[in-house]
Design a protein around this motif. Structure first.
Motif, PDB file in Angstrom:
ATOM      1  N   LYS A  37      43.768 -32.600 -22.099  1.00 25.32           N
ATOM      2  CA  LYS A  37      43.830 -32.867 -20.790  1.00 25.32           C
ATOM      3  C   LYS A  37      45.238 -32.370 -20.201  1.00 25.32           C
ATOM      4  O   LYS A  37      46.106 -32.929 -20.763  1.00 25.32           O
ATOM      5  N   THR A  38      45.221 -31.488 -19.149  1.00 23.19           N
ATOM      6  CA  THR A  38      46.595 -30.878 -18.691  1.00 23.19           C
ATOM      7  C   THR A  38      46.732 -31.337 -17.281  1.00 23.19           C
ATOM      8  O   THR A  38      45.768 -31.402 -16.589  1.00 23.19           O
ATOM      9  N   ASN A  39      47.932 -31.311 -16.917  1.00 22.26           N
ATOM     10  CA  ASN A  39      48.227 -31.793 -15.266  1.00 22.26           C
ATOM     11  C   ASN A  39      49.703 -31.041 -15.063  1.00 22.26           C
ATOM     12  O   ASN A  39      50.588 -31.247 -16.055  1.00 22.26           O
TER      13      ASN A  39
ATOM     14  N   PRO B 247      65.220 -28.278  -8.705  1.00 23.84           N
ATOM     15  CA  PRO B 247      63.856 -28.510  -8.576  1.00 23.84           C
ATOM     16  C   PRO B 247      63.078 -28.280 -10.072  1.00 23.84           C
ATOM     17  O   PRO B 247      63.779 -27.382 -11.004  1.00 23.84           O
ATOM     18  N   TYR B 248      62.249 -28.767 -10.453  1.00 25.23           N
ATOM     19  CA  TYR B 248      61.424 -28.756 -11.527  1.00 25.23           C
ATOM     20  C   TYR B 248      59.875 -28.847 -11.502  1.00 25.23           C
ATOM     21  O   TYR B 248      59.495 -29.365 -10.574  1.00 25.23           O
ATOM     22  N   ILE B 249      59.212 -28.532 -12.621  1.00 28.40           N
ATOM     23  CA  ILE B 249      57.530 -28.645 -12.526  1.00 28.40           C
ATOM     24  C   ILE B 249      57.559 -29.608 -13.798  1.00 28.40           C
ATOM     25  O   ILE B 249      58.029 -29.490 -14.966  1.00 28.40           O
ATOM     26  N   LYS B 250      56.853 -30.965 -13.430  1.00 26.73           N
ATOM     27  CA  LYS B 250      56.651 -31.605 -14.311  1.00 26.73           C
ATOM     28  C   LYS B 250      55.131 -31.665 -14.942  1.00 26.73           C
ATOM     29  O   LYS B 250      54.198 -31.386 -14.170  1.00 26.73           O
ATOM     30  N   VAL B 251      55.324 -31.236 -16.294  1.00 25.34           N
ATOM     31  CA  VAL B 251      54.081 -30.682 -17.080  1.00 25.34           C
ATOM     32  C   VAL B 251      53.663 -31.811 -18.005  1.00 25.34           C
ATOM     33  O   VAL B 251      54.443 -32.409 -18.868  1.00 25.34           O
ATOM     34  N   ASP B 252      52.330 -32.221 -18.097  1.00 27.02           N
ATOM     35  CA  ASP B 252      51.758 -33.258 -19.033  1.00 27.02           C
ATOM     36  C   ASP B 252      50.547 -32.718 -19.568  1.00 27.02           C
ATOM     37  O   ASP B 252      49.713 -32.062 -19.064  1.00 27.02           O
ATOM     38  N   ILE B 253      50.647 -32.945 -20.850  1.00 24.83           N
ATOM     39  CA  ILE B 253      49.471 -32.505 -21.831  1.00 24.83           C
ATOM     40  C   ILE B 253      49.035 -33.618 -22.624  1.00 24.83           C
ATOM     41  O   ILE B 253      49.924 -34.136 -23.434  1.00 24.83           O
ATOM     42  N   LYS B 254      47.768 -33.809 -22.681  1.00 23.83           N
ATOM     43  CA  LYS B 254      47.396 -34.943 -23.753  1.00 23.83           C
ATOM     44  C   LYS B 254      46.295 -34.187 -24.456  1.00 23.83           C
ATOM     45  O   LYS B 254      45.333 -33.741 -24.134  1.00 23.83           O
TER      46      LYS B 254
END
Length: 366
Positions: A256-258, A269-276
Motif C-alpha cells: 500500500k502506497t500513498n 516544500p517536500y513530498i511525504k511518501v508512505d509505503i507499507k
C-alpha cells in the motif's frame, strides 16, 4: 395512392442494398488474415523513417497452432508501410486481434513521437487496449521469436503483460490509451516495459521512462520493482533486505502506497511518501526466530526507506514524472502560472519517505 408510393420507395431501397454492401469494404473471415503484433524499428535500407513489421497468425482448423508469418516494409509513416504490405499477402489485413505494439528504443526521439501512436489510435479496427513496449535488440527480433512453450503466436507475451500467466513485480504493463494520455497530459510522463530477446526466451524485468520528447532513462530490475509498488501496488515479489551477514528475503504479500505534496506556505516544500509492505521471511543467511520479528522489521524499514528515496531522486534528476506528482499539483492549483511554478519546484523538492514493513512470521515451525 400515398401507400403505393411508400411501397415503391421501400422496393427501391431494397434493390439498392446489394450494391451498397458490395462497396463497403466488408470481407468474410476466410478472406482475412489477422495481425497479432506490430513492431516499429528505424529503417535500414533506405532514407525512410520506419521499418514496420507485422506478425500474422496462420490459422489451423485441425488443431491449435503457433505458426505465424512475418512481413515487413519501410516507409516515412506507419500507414504508408502497411499499405505497401497489403500487396504482399492474399488476404485483407485485420488488426482487431493486434494486442501488442513494440517500439525500437532508437525511434523514441523528439519530433516523431506523435507518429508512434497516432496511426494506432486513429485505426477503427485497432484496440486501444493493446499493450505497448520497447523491444531489444529490435522490435522485429521480438516479433520473430518463437518460444517453445508458446501455443499461439505472441501468446506468451500476452500472458505475461496481461498477468493471465506469470505475475511479476518486475513487469509494468502499459496500454496504448494510457501511453497516449501520458504524452499529452502535463504532470504525467510515459513509461514502457522493456522486452529483451535472450537465448530464445523473453526477459521483461526493466522499464524505460520517457518525457514528452523521448526516452530519458532505463531503470534496473530492482528499481523497476520499487516503481511498480507505486504504479500498480504489485505485491508478487520478494524483497531482499541487505544488511551484511544478516541479510534476508521477504515474501511480499501486500503493498500500500500513498504520497502527499506539502508545497503551500513552506520555506522548503517536500513530498511525504508512505509505503507499507506485508509479508513473511522467505530466506535468510542467518538463523531467524519469531522472537526477533521487531528487529527484522526495523532493519527492513531502514533499507526500504533508502531504496524508495533513491529511486524517487533518480526520477527527479532525470526530469521525468511517471507517478504524476505534477498532475497532483495541477489538480490542486488553478492559477495560470501554477504549472511554471511546479516546473521550478520539482527539480528542488525534497522527499520524506516513511516505510512500514510488517513481517508476519519467519515461515518456520519452532
Amino acid at each position: 395512392m400515398s401507400h403505393y408510393r411508400k411501397l415503391l420507395g421501400v422496393l427501391f431501397i431494397l434493390l439498392l442494398l446489394p450494391t451498397t454492401l458490395s462497396g463497403c469494404g466488408f470481407k468474410d473471415i476466410d478472406k482475412r488474415i489477422f495481425v497479432v503484433s506490430v513492431g516499429v524499428d528505424p529503417a535500414k535500407n533506405s532514407d525512410k523513417k520506419f521499418l514496420v513489421t507485422l506478425k500474422l497468425a496462420i490459422p489451423n482448423v485441425q488443431e491449435v497452432s503457433n505458426e505465424f508469418l512475418i512481413i515487413a516494409e519501410e516507409g516515412d509513416t506507419i500507414a504508408e508501410a502497411v499499405r505497401i504490405m497489403k500487396a504482399k499477402v492474399d488476404k485483407e489485413l485485420d488488426f482487431s486481434h493486434a494486442k501488442l505494439i513494440v517500439y525500437n528504443e532508437k525511434i523514441l526521439k523528439p519530433e516523431i513521437e506523435k507518429n508512434l501512436y497516432y496511426w494506432f489510435i486513429r485505426r477503427r479496427d485497432f484496440q486501444e487496449m493493446s499493450w505497448v513496449a520497447i523491444g531489444k535488440p529490435s522490435a522485429q527480433e521480438v516479433l520473430k521469436l518463437k518460444p517453445k512453450s508458446e501455443r499461439l503466436p505472441s501468446n506468451s507475451l500476452f500472458l505475461i503483460l496481461g498477468k493471465d500467466g506469470s505475475e511479476s513485480a518486475y513487469v509494468i504493463a502499459e496500454f496504448l490509451f494510457d501511453f497516449k494520455k501520458r504524452f499529452s497530459e502535463k504532470g504525467l510522463d510515459p513509461l514502457l516495459p522493456i522486452i529483451e530477446v535472450k537465448k530464445n526466451i523473453f526477459e521483461i524485468d526493466k522499464v524505460g521512462l520517457l518525457d514528452k520528447k523521448g526516452l530519458k532513462l532505463q531503470l534496473s530490475p530492482k528499481e523497476t520493482m520499487i516503481l511498480n509498488f507505486f504504479v500498480n501496488e504489485e505485491p508478487k515479489t520478494a524483497l531482499k533486505i541487505e544488511n551484511g551477514e544478516q541479510s534476508f528475503v521477504i515474501d511480499i504479500q501486500g503493498v500500500k502506497t500513498n504520497y502527499k505534496l506539502m508545497t503551500d506556505s513552506l520555506k522548503q516544500p517536500y513530498i511525504k511518501v508512505d509505503i507499507k509492505l506485508q509479508g513473511r521471511i522467505e530466506e535468510a543467511l542467518f538463523d531467524v526466530s519469531n522472537k526477533n520479528l521487531r528487529q527484522y522489521e526495523k532493519m527492513a524499514n531502514t533499507f526500504t526507506k533508502k531504496q524508495v528515496r533513491d529511486v524517487l531522486v533518480k526520477l527527479q534528476k532525470s526530469k521525468v514524472d511517471p507517478l504524476g506528482f505534477g498532475l497532483r499539483y495541477r489538480s490542486r492549483h488553478f492559477e495560470k502560472d501554477d504549472w511554471e511554478t511546479w516546473e521550478r519546484l520539482y527539480p528542488e523538492i525534497k522527499f520524506k519517505v516513511n516505510a512500514d514493513v510488517q513481517i508476519k512470521d519467519t515461515g518456520l515451525v519452532e
